[in-house]
Enzyme design. Structure first.
Site, PDB file in Angstrom:
ATOM      1  N   GLU A   1      -9.055   1.380  -2.743  1.00  0.00           N
ATOM      2  CA  GLU A   1      -9.088   1.437  -1.276  1.00  0.00           C
ATOM      3  C   GLU A   1     -10.426   1.908  -0.739  1.00  0.00           C
ATOM      4  O   GLU A   1     -10.520   2.933  -0.068  1.00  0.00           O
ATOM      5  CB  GLU A   1      -7.963   2.330  -0.744  1.00  0.00           C
TER       6      GLU A   1
ATOM      7  N   ASP B   1       0.188   5.494  -1.217  1.00  0.00           N
ATOM      8  CA  ASP B   1      -0.807   6.465  -1.681  1.00  0.00           C
ATOM      9  C   ASP B   1      -0.242   7.534  -2.609  1.00  0.00           C
ATOM     10  O   ASP B   1      -0.845   8.595  -2.764  1.00  0.00           O
ATOM     11  CB  ASP B   1      -1.458   7.150  -0.471  1.00  0.00           C
TER      12      ASP B   1
ATOM     13  N   HIS C   1      -2.559  -2.986   4.644  1.00  0.00           N
ATOM     14  CA  HIS C   1      -1.786  -2.100   5.532  1.00  0.00           C
ATOM     15  C   HIS C   1      -2.465  -2.062   6.904  1.00  0.00           C
ATOM     16  O   HIS C   1      -3.300  -1.233   7.173  1.00  0.00           O
ATOM     17  CB  HIS C   1      -1.620  -0.699   4.930  1.00  0.00           C
TER      18      HIS C   1
ATOM     19  N   HIS D   1      -8.975  -1.739   7.242  1.00  0.00           N
ATOM     20  CA  HIS D   1     -10.025  -0.734   7.482  1.00  0.00           C
ATOM     21  C   HIS D   1     -11.373  -1.310   7.905  1.00  0.00           C
ATOM     22  O   HIS D   1     -12.237  -0.538   8.337  1.00  0.00           O
ATOM     23  CB  HIS D   1     -10.251   0.178   6.259  1.00  0.00           C
TER      24      HIS D   1
ATOM     25  N   ASP E   1       2.010   2.233   3.674  1.00  0.00           N
ATOM     26  CA  ASP E   1       1.126   3.411   3.706  1.00  0.00           C
ATOM     27  C   ASP E   1       1.900   4.696   3.428  1.00  0.00           C
ATOM     28  O   ASP E   1       1.467   5.784   3.820  1.00  0.00           O
ATOM     29  CB  ASP E   1       0.400   3.512   5.046  1.00  0.00           C
TER      30      ASP E   1
ATOM     31  N   HIS F   1     -13.393   1.895   3.652  1.00  0.00           N
ATOM     32  CA  HIS F   1     -12.331   2.763   4.141  1.00  0.00           C
ATOM     33  C   HIS F   1     -12.762   3.205   5.548  1.00  0.00           C
ATOM     34  O   HIS F   1     -13.125   2.367   6.371  1.00  0.00           O
ATOM     35  CB  HIS F   1     -12.080   3.942   3.185  1.00  0.00           C
TER      36      HIS F   1
ATOM     37  N   HIS G   1       0.826  -1.219   0.000  1.00  0.00           N
ATOM     38  CA  HIS G   1       0.000   0.000   0.000  1.00  0.00           C
ATOM     39  C   HIS G   1       0.852   1.258   0.000  1.00  0.00           C
ATOM     40  O   HIS G   1       1.604   1.515   0.940  1.00  0.00           O
ATOM     41  CB  HIS G   1      -0.906   0.011   1.241  1.00  0.00           C
TER      42      HIS G   1
END
Length: 422
Positions: free
Chosen positions: A157, A52, A246, A225, A359, A184, A50
Site C-alpha cells: 500500500e 490492514d 479501497h 490514494h 479497510d 499512500h 483491503h
C-alpha cells in the site's frame, strides 16, 4: 442497521431470554436472503480488496504477533475488526491483506518493514494452514475456496515502499505481492497523492515505468490514494485493468480520495474495478466535514498561549476538547451509505466494475453501523438485495469482478513477460 442483521440481533436477545428460538422464526424474506447469499457464495468467493490486519497486529502486539492466538479477538479491548472466527462467519473467500508501512519512513526502512509485513502474512498462513493459504492467481483463489480455505493475497500500500527501485518491486512480486498502491497519503518522487501537495501533475516518466512493470509482473495497479491526474495517467498507460482497492464515489462524498464520475467512465473502458471503502471519512460528507472541524478544534485548543512564557496546558486542552466532542458528536454513518456508494459506482461504471474494499483494521474504532467487523459482509449483500440487485450482479460484486481483473492482468503478463525493462 441492515434488516436481516437486525432480525438476527433480536433473535439473539430472545435466545438469551427464553433459552431457545423455534426454527423458521426468521421472516420469510430474511430466510430467502440467507438462501440467496448462500447460493451466490457457494461458487463465488467473497473477496475484500483491503484489510490492514497485519499492520495493526504489528503495531499493537509487537513480537507477540508471531505467536498469538488469532482465532477469536472479538473480546479484546482494542477492538480488532478481524479474526478467524469472524472471517468464517462473514463467509470470506479471499482477502487482500495490506502490508502498509508509514510513508514518513526513509525509503530503505520502508522496504525492510514491508518485507516484515509480507513475512507476517506468510507466517499466519503457515500457522493456520487449515484456514488460510497464500494465493497469487485467480485460479489459486478458486482452488483454495473449493478446498474450504481463505485465499491470502498481498497488497503493497504505497509506491514509496519500492524506494524508487524496480528490483525491489520485482522482489515483492516474487514473494507473492498481488498489487501496488501507487501512493499512500504522501506525494512521492514519481507520483502525486490525493491528500498531499502535487509536485508532478500526475505520473513522472519513472512512474509510467512502474505501471508498465506492474503489467509485466502481473501485479495489479492500485489507484486508491492517488490524485485524479495520476488516476488518468495510469489508466492511459496500463495495458491491464486497474483496481481501486479501497475507494468511494466522489459524487456521493467529495473527498479527493474518492473516484469522480469522469474517472469511473475511464475505469469502465479499462475493464477495472472500484472496491468500495467503509472508512466513514470517505463514505459520508457530513462525517468528513465533522472530522475536519474536529481536527481544527483539537489543534486550536492545543496551541500554546502567545505570551512568550506558557508552553500550553495539555490537561485543560484535553478537557476542553472532550466538551467540544460532547457538544458536536460525530454524524452517524451506516451500512446503507456504503451501499449508496456501491450503487453509484454500479450505475456509472456498470455492475462489472464494482467490488468491496472494506479497510477493516485500518480506520480506527469508528466504522459504519452494521459493518463493524468481517462477519458483516452478508448484511451488505442483503441490503443490496433489498435494492433490487440480481444474484448475478451480487456475485460480480462479491468477487467475480476482481477475479476477472486478475485473470486479465495474468493474460497481459504472459504477453509481456519476455519484455524486461532496462
Amino acid at each position: 442497521m441492515a434488516q436481516g442483521h437486525g432480525w438476527r440481533l433480536i433473535l439473539t436477545l430472545l435466545t438469551a431470554a427464553l433459552g431457545t428460538v423455534p426454527a423458521g422464526t426468521l421472516p420469510a424474506h430474511a430466510q430467502d436472503q440467507d438462501a440467496r447469499i448462500a447460493r451466490i457464495l457457494r461458487t463465488t468467493p467473497l473477496i475484500d480488496g483491503h484489510n490492514d490486519w497485519p499492520e495493526v497486529l504489528r503495531e499493537r502486539e509487537g513480537d507477540a504477533r508471531w505467536t498469538m492466538d488469532l482465532t477469536d479477538l472479538s473480546s479484546r479491548p482494542d477492538r480488532y475488526n478481524t479474526d478467524i472466527a469472524r472471517l468464517r462467519r462473514g463467509k470470506v473467500g479471499a482477502q487482500f491483506w495490506s502490508v502498509w508501512v508509514s510513508p514518513e519512513l526513509p525509503g530503505k526502512e520502508q522496504v525492510i518493514q514491508t518485507l516484515e509485513q509480507i513475512d507476517l502474512v506468510k507466517s499466519i498462513c503457515t500457522r493456520y494452514a487449515d484456514t488460510f493459504t497464500l494465493v497469487r492467481t485467480a485460479a489459486q483463489v478458486r482452488r483454495a475456496y473449493a478446498n474450504g480455505r481463505i485465499g491470502c493475497l498481498i497488497g503493497v500500500e504505497g509506491g514509496g515502499q519500492i524506494d524508487g527501485n524496480l528490483s525491489v518491486l520485482r522482489s515483492y512480486a516474487a514473494l507473492g505481492a498481488g498489487y501496488l498502491t501507487l501512493t499512500h497519503s504522501r506525494t512521492i518522487d514519481w507520483a502525486d497523492s490525493a491528500t498531499d501537495n502535487p509536485r508532478h501533475r500526475g505520473l513522472t516518466p519513472f512512474g509510467r515505468q512502474v505501471v508498465a512493470e506492474l503489467n509485466r509482473l502481473g501485479m495489479l495497479v492500485d489507484l486508491a490514494h492517488v490524485s485524479e491526474r495520476v488516476m488518468r495517467d495510469a489508466l492511459a498507460v496500463t495495458r491491464a485493468p486497474v483496481i481501486f482497492s479501497h475507494s468511494g464515489a466522489r459524487t456521493i462524498n467529495d473527498h479527493p480520495r474518492n473516484v469522480s464520475d469522469a474517472v469511473l467512465g475511464l475505469v469502465r473502458a479499462n475493464g477495472g474495478v472500484v472496491m468500495v471503502d467503509y472508512a466513514p471519512i470517505y463514505v459520508s460528507g457530513a462525517y468528513r466535514r465533522w472530522s475536519a472541524d474536529s481536527a481544527a478544534e483539537k489543534t486550536r485548543l492545543n496551541a500554546p498561549p502567545f505570551n512568550g512564557l506558557d508552553i500550553g496546558e495539555p490537561e485543560k486542552a484535553a478537557a476542553d476538547y472532550a466538551k467540544w466532542l460532547a457538544a458536536h458528536p460525530a454524524p452517524r454513518v451506516t451500512l446503507a451509505q456504503v451501499a449508496d456508494h456501491i450503487d453509484h459506482v454500479a450505475r456509472v461504471a456498470g455492475h462489472d466494475h464494482v467490488g468491496i474494499g472494506s479497510d477493516f483494521d485500518g480506520v480506527g474504532a469508528t466504522l459504519p453501523q452494521g459493518l463493524e467487523d468481517v462477519a458483516t459482509y452478508p448484511a451488505l449483500l442483503a441490503e443490496l438485495m433489498r435494492r433490487g440487485w440480481s444474484d448475478a450482479d451480487l456475485a460480480k460484486l462479491a468477487g467475480g469482478n476482481v477475479l476477472r481483473v486478475m485473470e486479465e492482468a495474468e493474460r497481459v503478463a504472459r504477453e509481456l513477460a519476455p519484455v524486461r525493462p532496462e
